[in-house]
Design a protein around this motif. Structure first.
Motif, short mmCIF file in Angstrom:
data_model
loop_
_atom_site.label_atom_id
_atom_site.label_comp_id
_atom_site.label_asym_id
_atom_site.label_seq_id
_atom_site.Cartn_x
_atom_site.Cartn_y
_atom_site.Cartn_z
N SER A 1 65.01 74.69 80.49
CA SER A 1 63.94 74.74 81.49
C SER A 1 63.96 76.07 82.24
O SER A 1 62.91 76.66 82.52
N ARG A 2 65.14 76.54 82.59
CA ARG A 2 65.26 77.83 83.27
C ARG A 2 64.67 78.94 82.41
O ARG A 2 63.93 79.80 82.89
N ILE A 3 65.03 78.93 81.13
CA ILE A 3 64.55 79.97 80.22
C ILE A 3 63.02 79.92 80.10
O ILE A 3 62.35 80.95 80.13
N ALA A 4 62.47 78.71 79.97
CA ALA A 4 61.02 78.57 79.81
C ALA A 4 60.27 79.03 81.05
O ALA A 4 59.20 79.64 80.95
N THR A 5 60.80 78.74 82.22
CA THR A 5 60.09 79.14 83.43
C THR A 5 60.14 80.65 83.64
O THR A 5 59.23 81.22 84.25
N ILE A 6 61.18 81.32 83.16
CA ILE A 6 61.19 82.79 83.21
C ILE A 6 60.08 83.35 82.34
O ILE A 6 59.38 84.31 82.71
N MET A 7 59.85 82.75 81.16
CA MET A 7 58.75 83.19 80.30
C MET A 7 57.40 82.89 80.92
O MET A 7 56.50 83.73 80.93
N GLY A 8 57.23 81.67 81.44
CA GLY A 8 55.97 81.27 82.04
C GLY A 8 55.01 80.67 81.04
O GLY A 8 55.19 80.81 79.82
N PRO A 9 53.97 80.01 81.53
CA PRO A 9 53.03 79.30 80.64
C PRO A 9 52.32 80.21 79.65
O PRO A 9 52.11 79.83 78.50
N LYS A 10 51.92 81.40 80.08
CA LYS A 10 51.13 82.27 79.20
C LYS A 10 51.92 82.67 77.97
O LYS A 10 51.43 82.58 76.83
N LEU A 11 53.14 83.13 78.18
CA LEU A 11 53.97 83.52 77.04
C LEU A 11 54.34 82.31 76.19
O LEU A 11 54.38 82.39 74.95
N GLN A 12 54.62 81.20 76.84
CA GLN A 12 55.00 80.00 76.10
C GLN A 12 53.87 79.53 75.18
O GLN A 12 54.09 79.23 74.00
N ARG A 13 52.66 79.48 75.73
CA ARG A 13 51.52 79.03 74.92
C ARG A 13 51.24 80.01 73.78
O ARG A 13 50.90 79.60 72.67
N ALA A 14 51.34 81.32 74.07
CA ALA A 14 51.10 82.31 73.02
C ALA A 14 52.10 82.15 71.87
O ALA A 14 51.75 82.27 70.70
N TRP A 15 53.35 81.90 72.21
CA TRP A 15 54.39 81.72 71.21
C TRP A 15 54.16 80.46 70.37
O TRP A 15 54.25 80.48 69.14
N LEU A 16 53.83 79.36 71.03
CA LEU A 16 53.59 78.11 70.30
C LEU A 16 52.34 78.22 69.44
O LEU A 16 52.31 77.70 68.31
N ARG A 17 51.31 78.90 69.93
CA ARG A 17 50.09 79.05 69.16
C ARG A 17 50.36 79.85 67.89
O ARG A 17 49.86 79.52 66.80
N LYS A 18 51.16 80.89 68.00
CA LYS A 18 51.43 81.73 66.84
C LYS A 18 52.20 80.97 65.76
O LYS A 18 52.00 81.20 64.57
N LEU A 19 53.07 80.07 66.17
CA LEU A 19 53.86 79.31 65.21
C LEU A 19 53.11 78.10 64.64
O LEU A 19 53.66 77.38 63.80
N GLY A 20 51.88 77.87 65.10
CA GLY A 20 51.06 76.81 64.53
C GLY A 20 51.14 75.47 65.21
O GLY A 20 50.68 74.47 64.65
#
Length: 614
Positions: free
Chosen positions: A309-328
Motif C-alpha cells: 500500500s505504501r508503494i502504491a500510494t507513492i506512485m498514485g492513481p495516475k501511474l497505477q492506472r497507466a501501468w495496469l492499462r498497459k498490461l491489459g
C-alpha cells in the motif's frame, strides 16, 4: 417319359445352347465398386502441439423415418428400442405416428454396429443418411478449450466455434494447437485432487510459455466433450477466460514491478510496515505484522499488505492506472476463445486513495485468470508483452512479436524477488527438488452479492515461474472456495490460503512437467551454485553511490500526495512535476496508439518499440 424328355431338352437349351444371361444392370448393382473413395470430412481435425488428435470427424449414419410409410408405430417402436435402448419410448412413438411429416430424425449419430442391427430389423419406412460425427478421443481433457459442434457440425463453443470458418473451409488441413495433451492430463489430475481434498467449488489452471503460447488450460468442474449437448450447462463455464476473480496478493508482483519501472523506487528501498494503516474507517493490517521497515524482497516474500500500500500510494492513481492499462487489466483477455469476460474495476472518477491501496494488493479489482497470467508473463520474460495464443508455432514461421512494456533489468529483479517467496516466504510448499521455482501466493476474499466480503470464504491462488533463473514457463493455479476439511487438517491447520492450497498444486505440476519438457532437475553442487548466484537477500544492501528510501527519507521526488497523507504528513505545496512526468514516461513505454518520449530530442512510436523474441 415324354414330359421328362421335354424338361431335359428345355434345360439343355436354356443352359447350354441358348443360355439366358443376367441383366448387366443387375450385375453392376450387386458388384462392389472397389474404386469408390470416402468423401472428405466436413471439418478439419484438431491436433495438439505434438500432433496427437484432439478432435476428429468420423463417418457415421443418421437414422430417420418416413412416418407416412410406417404401418404399426407401436410395433416398430418396440423393435427399434430392442437394438437402440437409449431412445426415449414416448418420443420415438410420437415421431413414428406423426403422419403429417415425411421425414423425422430418430437419432443423428449411429455406430456401425447400431446401423447394422437396425438394418437387420427390415422395418419399412426406416432409412439411413450418410453423415459425419465429431469425436473427442480424450473425453474431458481440454474440453473447455475444444468446445463442441452442433448436430449439423457447426462450432458452438471453444476453438470449434472461434475457428469454425477455418475448420470448414479446408477440412484436409489440421488445426494444430499449442496445448499438450500430456500436460493437460497432469494439470487436470493435480487440480482435481485439490478440489476433492478441500471440497472446493471449482478450480482453474493455466500454463503459458514465455512467448504467450498456452500449453495447458484446465477449468473444473468440466465435462466429456463428446457429451456436450447432454451435460448440465453450468459445467460449460470456462473459469480461465469467462470468470472474473480477485487476484489477491498475486497482484503485488504487478505493483512492485510498476514501482521499479517508474524509476521512483528500487528494490533496496525500505518502507514503513511497522503499524496498520487506517483510512476512512478501514484498517489495513498484515497477517503476520512486523515492527520494522521492509525492503521490496521482504515485502513480497512476507506478502506485506502495508508495504504494498505504501508503494502504491507513492506512485498514485495516475501511474497505477497507466501501468495496469498497459498490461491489459482493463480489457478482456485477447485469447482465441469465445465468451471472454471483461474485467471489473473502479471507474476513473472513483479511483481514490483507498482504491489505489486495495488494488495494489489485489482487492477492488477482478479479472479473468488469463489476463493475470499474461501480464505476469511479461513481467518475468524480460519485459515483453505478447498476445496469448492457443495456436502452435508453424515450422519455419518467424518468431512471435510482442511489445516491450518494461526494462529488462526490472524483469530480472522481479524473478529474484519471486524466488525469495518460495525460498523463505509464503510459497514454500511450491518448492520442487532440483528446480529453481519462483512465485507468489494469492488469497482473495469473495464478494457478497449484497456488497462486502464473506468472512470465511476465499479463493486460493498461486502463480509460479520456472526455472526462475531463466524462465521458460508460467504456471498458475486457483482453487475456488476451498474448505478446511478434516482430511487436510494435519497439513493446512484449518487455513485455506494460497500457500497451503494452491502452491502444492503448482509444485506437483512442475515436478511432472519438468522431465516432460526436457528440463532435467539440478543436483548437488550445480544446484547450490545456481541458487547462490540467483538470489537477492531480504535485506538487500544499497549499491555503492546510490541512495535509499527509509526512515530518514521516506518519499522520492514526485511522490503522490496520497503517500504523505497516509504517513500523516503535510504534502508539499508543489509536487515535483518533472519527476512525475519522467515516471509516467517510463510507465507508458510502448503504449499502443501513443507516441512516447525516448529523450528530450527524440520521439519513438509504439510500432518502433516492437520487439521480436523467439
Amino acid at each position: 417319359m415324354a414330359i421328362y424328355a421335354v424338361l431335359a431338352g428345355k434345360l439343355v437349351l436354356a443352359t447350354v445352347i441358348a443360355p439366358v444371361l443376367p441383366n448387366p444392370v443387375v450385375i453392376a448393382a450387386t458388384r462392389p465398386d472397389l474404386t469408390a473413395t470416402i468423401p472428405p470430412p466436413d471439418r478439419a481435425p484438431i491436433l495438439d502441439r505434438s500432433g496427437k488428435i484432439l478432435a476428429v470427424s468420423l463417418p457415421s449414419a443418421a437414422l430417420f423415418a418416413n412416418p407416412k410409410q410406417i404401418r404399426n408405430p407401436a410395433r416398430d417402436t418396440r423393435l427399434l428400442r430392442s437394438v437402440l435402448p437409449f431412445l426415449n419410448r414416448e418420443t420415438l412413438r410420437a415421431r413414428l405416428s406423426n403422419r403429417h411429416y415425411g421425414f423425422v430424425y430418430l437419432d443423428r449419430f449411429l455406430t456401425s454396429a447400431q446401423e447394422l442391427a437396425v438394418n437387420r430389423l427390415g422395418i419399412p419406412g426406416i432409412y439411413f443418411q450418410r453423415t459425419w460425427a465429431r469425436h473427442y478421443p480424450n473425453g474431458d481433457i481440454a474440453a473447455h478449450i475444444l468446445g463442441g459442434v452442433t448436430p449439423g457440425q457447426q462450432g458452438i463453443s471453444g476453438v470449434e466455434r472461434y475457428f469454425n470458418k477455418r475448420l470448414t473451409a479446408d477440412p484436409g488441413r489440421p488445426l494444430r494447437l499449442s496445448i499438450s495433451v500430456a500436460l493437460e492430463n497432469i494439470v487436470h489430475k493435480a487440480l482435481a485432487t485439490a478440489v476433492s481434498d478441500y471440497k472446493a467449488q471449482g478450480a482453474c489452471s493455466i500454463v503459458e510459455s514465455m512467448t504467450g503460447r498456452v500449453l495447458a488450460m484446465v477449468s473444473l468442474p468440466d465435462y466429456n466433450a463428446n457429451d456436450l449437448h447432454t451435460v448440465n450447462p453450468s459445467l460449460l463455464f470456462n473459469r480461465c477466460v469467462s470468470g472474473d476473480y480477485g487476484p489477491g496478493s498475486m497482484m503485488k508482483v504487478v505493483t512492485l514491478a510498476g514501482a521499479m519501472q517508474s524509476g521512483m523506487m528500487h528494490y533496496w528501498d525500505r518502507f514503513n510496515t511497522s503499524h496498520p494503516l487506517s483510512l476512512d474507517g478501514f484498517v489495513i493490517r498484515d497477517y503476520e505484522p512486523v515492527t520494522y521497515w521492509l525492503a521490496m524482497p521482504a515485502i513480497l516474500a512476507y506478502s506485506s499488505v502495508i508495504g504494498t500500500s505504501r508503494i502504491a500510494t507513492i506512485m498514485g492513481p495516475k501511474l497505477q492506472r497507466a501501468w495496469l492499462r498497459k498490461l491489459g487489466f482493463f480489457k478482456p483477455p485477447p485469447i482465441q476463445l469465445p465468451g471472454v469476460q471483461p474485467p471489473i474495476w473502479h471507474p476513473k472518477a472513483d479511483w481514490r486513495m483507498l482504491t489505489t491501496m486495495t488494488v495494489s494488493f489485489g482487492n477492488g479489482i477482478a479479472m479473468a485468470p488469463m489476463t493475470l497470467v499474461n501480464a505476469e508473463d511479461a513481467i518475468v520474460n524480460g519485459g515483453i508483452l505478447y498476445r496469448p495464443t492457443l495456436l502452435a508455432r508453424q515450422p519455419g514461421a518467424p518468431p512471435r512479436r510482442g511489445v516491450r512494456v518494461m526494462r529488462r533489468h526490472v524483469s530480472v529483479v522481479m524473478r529474484n524477488l519471486m524466488r525469495d517467496v518460495v525460498l523463505s516466504g509464503t510459497g514454500i510448499y511450491a518448492r520442487v527438488h532440483g528446480y529453481l521455482v519462483g512465485g507468489k501466493t494469492g488469497t482473495a476474499q469473495v464478494v457478497r452479492p449484497s456488497g462486502g466480503y464473506y468472512n470465511r470464504l476465499n479463493d486460493a491462488g498461486f502463480i509460479a515461474i520456472f526455472p526462475a533463473d531463466h524462465p521458460r514457463y508460467v504456471v498458475y493455479a486457483m482453487v475456488i472456495h476451498p474448505k478446511p476439511t478434516k482430511k487436510m487438517q494435519h497439513f493446512c491447520y484449518g487455513f485455506t490460503t494460497g500457500g497451503y492450497v494452491a502452491a502444492p498444486v503448482v509444485g506437483s505440476i512442475i515436478r511432472q512437467m519438468g522431465p516432460l519438457f526436457g528440463i532435467p532437475p539440478l543436483k548437488g553442487t550445480a544446484l547450490a551454485a545456481v541458487s547462490k548466484r540467483f538470489q537477492i537477500p531480504l535485506k538487500p544492501p544499497v549499491p555503492p553511490g546510490r541512495t535509499s528510501l527509509g526512515p530518514d527519507d521516506p518519499f522520492p521526488p514526485g511522490a503522490n500526495r496520497y503517500a504523505y497523507v497516509l504517513a500523516h504528513q503535510t504534502p508539499p505545496k508543489l509536487i515535483d512535476a518533472a519527476a512525475v512526468r519522467d515516471a509516467l514516461r517510463r510507465i507508458e513505454l510502448a503504449v499502443p496508439g501513443q507516441v512516447i518520449r525516448r529523450d528530450r530530442k527524440h520521439l519513438i512510436s509504439w510500432d518502433e518499440a516492437h520487439q521480436g523474441v523467439g
